[in-house]
Design a protein around this motif. Sequence first.
Motif, PDB file in Angstrom:
ATOM      1  N   VAL A  85       0.840  -1.203   0.000  1.00 56.98           N
ATOM      2  CA  VAL A  85       0.000   0.000   0.000  1.00 56.98           C
ATOM      3  C   VAL A  85       0.872   1.249   0.000  1.00 56.98           C
ATOM      4  O   VAL A  85       0.552   2.243  -0.663  1.00 56.98           O
ATOM      5  CB  VAL A  85      -0.944   0.012   1.216  1.00 56.98           C
ATOM      6  CG1 VAL A  85      -1.865   1.228   1.166  1.00 56.98           C
ATOM      7  CG2 VAL A  85      -1.763  -1.272   1.278  1.00 56.98           C
ATOM      8  N   THR A 116       0.475   6.927  -6.348  1.00 58.35           N
ATOM      9  CA  THR A 116      -0.725   7.759  -6.474  1.00 58.35           C
ATOM     10  C   THR A 116      -0.385   9.229  -6.265  1.00 58.35           C
ATOM     11  O   THR A 116      -0.790  10.102  -7.049  1.00 58.35           O
ATOM     12  CB  THR A 116      -1.787   7.338  -5.441  1.00 58.35           C
ATOM     13  OG1 THR A 116      -2.139   5.976  -5.643  1.00 58.35           O
ATOM     14  CG2 THR A 116      -3.036   8.200  -5.559  1.00 58.35           C
ATOM     15  N   THR A 133      -7.142   6.155 -10.580  1.00 54.88           N
ATOM     16  CA  THR A 133      -7.089   4.691 -10.694  1.00 54.88           C
ATOM     17  C   THR A 133      -6.202   4.090  -9.615  1.00 54.88           C
ATOM     18  O   THR A 133      -6.593   3.125  -8.930  1.00 54.88           O
ATOM     19  CB  THR A 133      -6.568   4.278 -12.082  1.00 54.88           C
ATOM     20  OG1 THR A 133      -7.431   4.812 -13.085  1.00 54.88           O
ATOM     21  CG2 THR A 133      -6.513   2.758 -12.207  1.00 54.88           C
ATOM     22  N   ILE A 139      -7.814   4.257  -6.118  1.00 55.59           N
ATOM     23  CA  ILE A 139      -8.830   3.220  -5.906  1.00 55.59           C
ATOM     24  C   ILE A 139      -8.160   1.882  -5.602  1.00 55.59           C
ATOM     25  O   ILE A 139      -8.565   1.164  -4.670  1.00 55.59           O
ATOM     26  CB  ILE A 139      -9.741   3.101  -7.151  1.00 55.59           C
ATOM     27  CG1 ILE A 139     -10.585   4.364  -7.311  1.00 55.59           C
ATOM     28  CG2 ILE A 139     -10.635   1.865  -7.042  1.00 55.59           C
ATOM     29  CD1 ILE A 139     -11.336   4.439  -8.627  1.00 55.59           C
ATOM     30  N   ILE A 140      -7.123   1.545  -6.369  1.00 51.98           N
ATOM     31  CA  ILE A 140      -6.418   0.275  -6.162  1.00 51.98           C
ATOM     32  C   ILE A 140      -5.755   0.255  -4.780  1.00 51.98           C
ATOM     33  O   ILE A 140      -5.869  -0.732  -4.044  1.00 51.98           O
ATOM     34  CB  ILE A 140      -5.364   0.052  -7.267  1.00 51.98           C
ATOM     35  CG1 ILE A 140      -6.037  -0.119  -8.631  1.00 51.98           C
ATOM     36  CG2 ILE A 140      -4.508  -1.172  -6.959  1.00 51.98           C
ATOM     37  CD1 ILE A 140      -5.063  -0.139  -9.802  1.00 51.98           C
ATOM     38  N   THR A 168      -6.420   2.022  -2.060  1.00 55.46           N
ATOM     39  CA  THR A 168      -7.398   2.026  -0.958  1.00 55.46           C
ATOM     40  C   THR A 168      -8.038   0.655  -0.804  1.00 55.46           C
ATOM     41  O   THR A 168      -8.180   0.148   0.323  1.00 55.46           O
ATOM     42  CB  THR A 168      -8.491   3.083  -1.221  1.00 55.46           C
ATOM     43  OG1 THR A 168      -7.877   4.352  -1.447  1.00 55.46           O
ATOM     44  CG2 THR A 168      -9.425   3.176  -0.026  1.00 55.46           C
ATOM     45  N   THR A 169      -8.422   0.048  -1.928  1.00 57.30           N
ATOM     46  CA  THR A 169      -9.013  -1.295  -1.877  1.00 57.30           C
ATOM     47  C   THR A 169      -8.031  -2.294  -1.280  1.00 57.30           C
ATOM     48  O   THR A 169      -8.394  -3.104  -0.406  1.00 57.30           O
ATOM     49  CB  THR A 169      -9.427  -1.747  -3.285  1.00 57.30           C
ATOM     50  OG1 THR A 169     -10.346  -0.801  -3.844  1.00 57.30           O
ATOM     51  CG2 THR A 169     -10.077  -3.124  -3.236  1.00 57.30           C
ATOM     52  N   LEU A 170      -6.791  -2.227  -1.725  1.00 53.55           N
ATOM     53  CA  LEU A 170      -5.762  -3.143  -1.233  1.00 53.55           C
ATOM     54  C   LEU A 170      -5.533  -2.946   0.261  1.00 53.55           C
ATOM     55  O   LEU A 170      -5.367  -3.927   1.004  1.00 53.55           O
ATOM     56  CB  LEU A 170      -4.461  -2.915  -2.003  1.00 53.55           C
ATOM     57  CG  LEU A 170      -3.303  -3.868  -1.685  1.00 53.55           C
ATOM     58  CD1 LEU A 170      -3.681  -5.306  -2.021  1.00 53.55           C
ATOM     59  CD2 LEU A 170      -2.056  -3.455  -2.458  1.00 53.55           C
ATOM     60  N   PHE A 186      -7.659  -2.012   2.595  1.00 53.64           N
ATOM     61  CA  PHE A 186      -8.729  -2.612   3.395  1.00 53.64           C
ATOM     62  C   PHE A 186      -8.721  -4.137   3.295  1.00 53.64           C
ATOM     63  O   PHE A 186      -9.060  -4.825   4.266  1.00 53.64           O
ATOM     64  CB  PHE A 186     -10.086  -2.036   2.989  1.00 53.64           C
ATOM     65  CG  PHE A 186     -10.336  -0.659   3.535  1.00 53.64           C
ATOM     66  CD1 PHE A 186     -10.522  -0.466   4.896  1.00 53.64           C
ATOM     67  CD2 PHE A 186     -10.340   0.440   2.702  1.00 53.64           C
ATOM     68  CE1 PHE A 186     -10.729   0.804   5.419  1.00 53.64           C
ATOM     69  CE2 PHE A 186     -10.542   1.719   3.208  1.00 53.64           C
ATOM     70  CZ  PHE A 186     -10.741   1.903   4.578  1.00 53.64           C
ATOM     71  N   VAL A 187      -8.326  -4.673   2.151  1.00 55.01           N
ATOM     72  CA  VAL A 187      -8.206  -6.131   2.012  1.00 55.01           C
ATOM     73  C   VAL A 187      -7.113  -6.654   2.947  1.00 55.01           C
ATOM     74  O   VAL A 187      -7.311  -7.644   3.670  1.00 55.01           O
ATOM     75  CB  VAL A 187      -7.899  -6.523   0.553  1.00 55.01           C
ATOM     76  CG1 VAL A 187      -7.492  -8.003   0.467  1.00 55.01           C
ATOM     77  CG2 VAL A 187      -9.104  -6.259  -0.337  1.00 55.01           C
ATOM     78  N   THR A 219     -12.683  12.147   4.383  1.00 56.03           N
ATOM     79  CA  THR A 219     -11.975  10.864   4.295  1.00 56.03           C
ATOM     80  C   THR A 219     -10.498  11.056   4.613  1.00 56.03           C
ATOM     81  O   THR A 219      -9.895  10.270   5.351  1.00 56.03           O
ATOM     82  CB  THR A 219     -12.131  10.251   2.893  1.00 56.03           C
ATOM     83  OG1 THR A 219     -13.517  10.086   2.599  1.00 56.03           O
ATOM     84  CG2 THR A 219     -11.425   8.905   2.803  1.00 56.03           C
TER      85      THR A 219
END
Length: 324
Positions: free
Chosen positions: A25, A32, A51, A54-55, A57-59, A61-62, A112
């Motif tokens: 991250v 980013t 893009t 988004i990648i 942030t998603t990563l 939380f995963v 956020t």
Amino acid sequence: MNQEVIKAIPSNRLQFFPVMMFATVMGLGGLTLVFERLNHVFLFSSMFATTFLIIATTLFFVILFTYFLKIIKYKEEVLKELNHPIRINFFAASSISMLILSAAFREYNLETSLSFFYFGAILHIFFTYYTIRFWINNNLEIVHSNPAWFIPIVGNLIVPIAGVGFLDNAILIFYFSIGMFFWIILFSIILNRIIFHNPFAPKFMPTMFILIAPPAIGFISYIKLTGNLDFFAQILFSLALFFTILVAFMYKNFVKIKFFISWWAFTFPLAAVTLSSILIYELTKKDFYMYLSYTLAMITTLIVTLVAVATIKHMAKKEICIME
């Protein structure tokens, strides 16, 4: 927590899910920020920054969710990492990830950004104190030292970058002071290790890139706090440039290294020096810094892409999250 969700992840894989996964991250978040600045300064398309955000942030939380499951099911493995002389330093990568996401979200959603910042700043100062206490209370050996020790320290230099406008400058200077002081102390220790003791194990060679991060991040942080490109600021930038050239000069040390998750240590420091180059171009408008910014941005993007592809490839082979 739903037991079926926990059981869905193979026990042996979850058990060895490493805390250093948060470094992914950091790398993607750093990239980013690079594309955000390229958009503002050189009018690159904002699509790239959006893009990657988004990648990243998603990563985040995963990885956070997966590590939370590990805490629930394999608490003893988490405690082992917390008491490991090297892995303990990577816990701060989680809070640094929050701070980087905070900085990245600032122009998209201020609430956020603020949420990520407060969680990240509080968690990071906790990891800073926890790690330093660990160093003091345990009988560490010189072979345990490596540039990963900078991770909990460098994070303190990121707080002023993400926190300008969120916190009083006196608090931000407190974080900045910790980062600068311990950077100098730890650099002396690690330089002693590098010169007078056994070389790093291959899996830790990528952490040499972390030497770039403290002066690069320190430069950006100092400019954010003072607004002045003075003599001290230029010293910090010059040191960041020196270490970047140094690791490039040592390229033969890295080209044949077998893949480890520590490869992500290549990414964030390169993003940091790229951001510092873009910033000094904004302040000076000198063509040299413009060309340097383009060059470093291309190299950073290439390295992040190669490391991401290698990570996905080895995940498919189930060569990550295994017992060492």
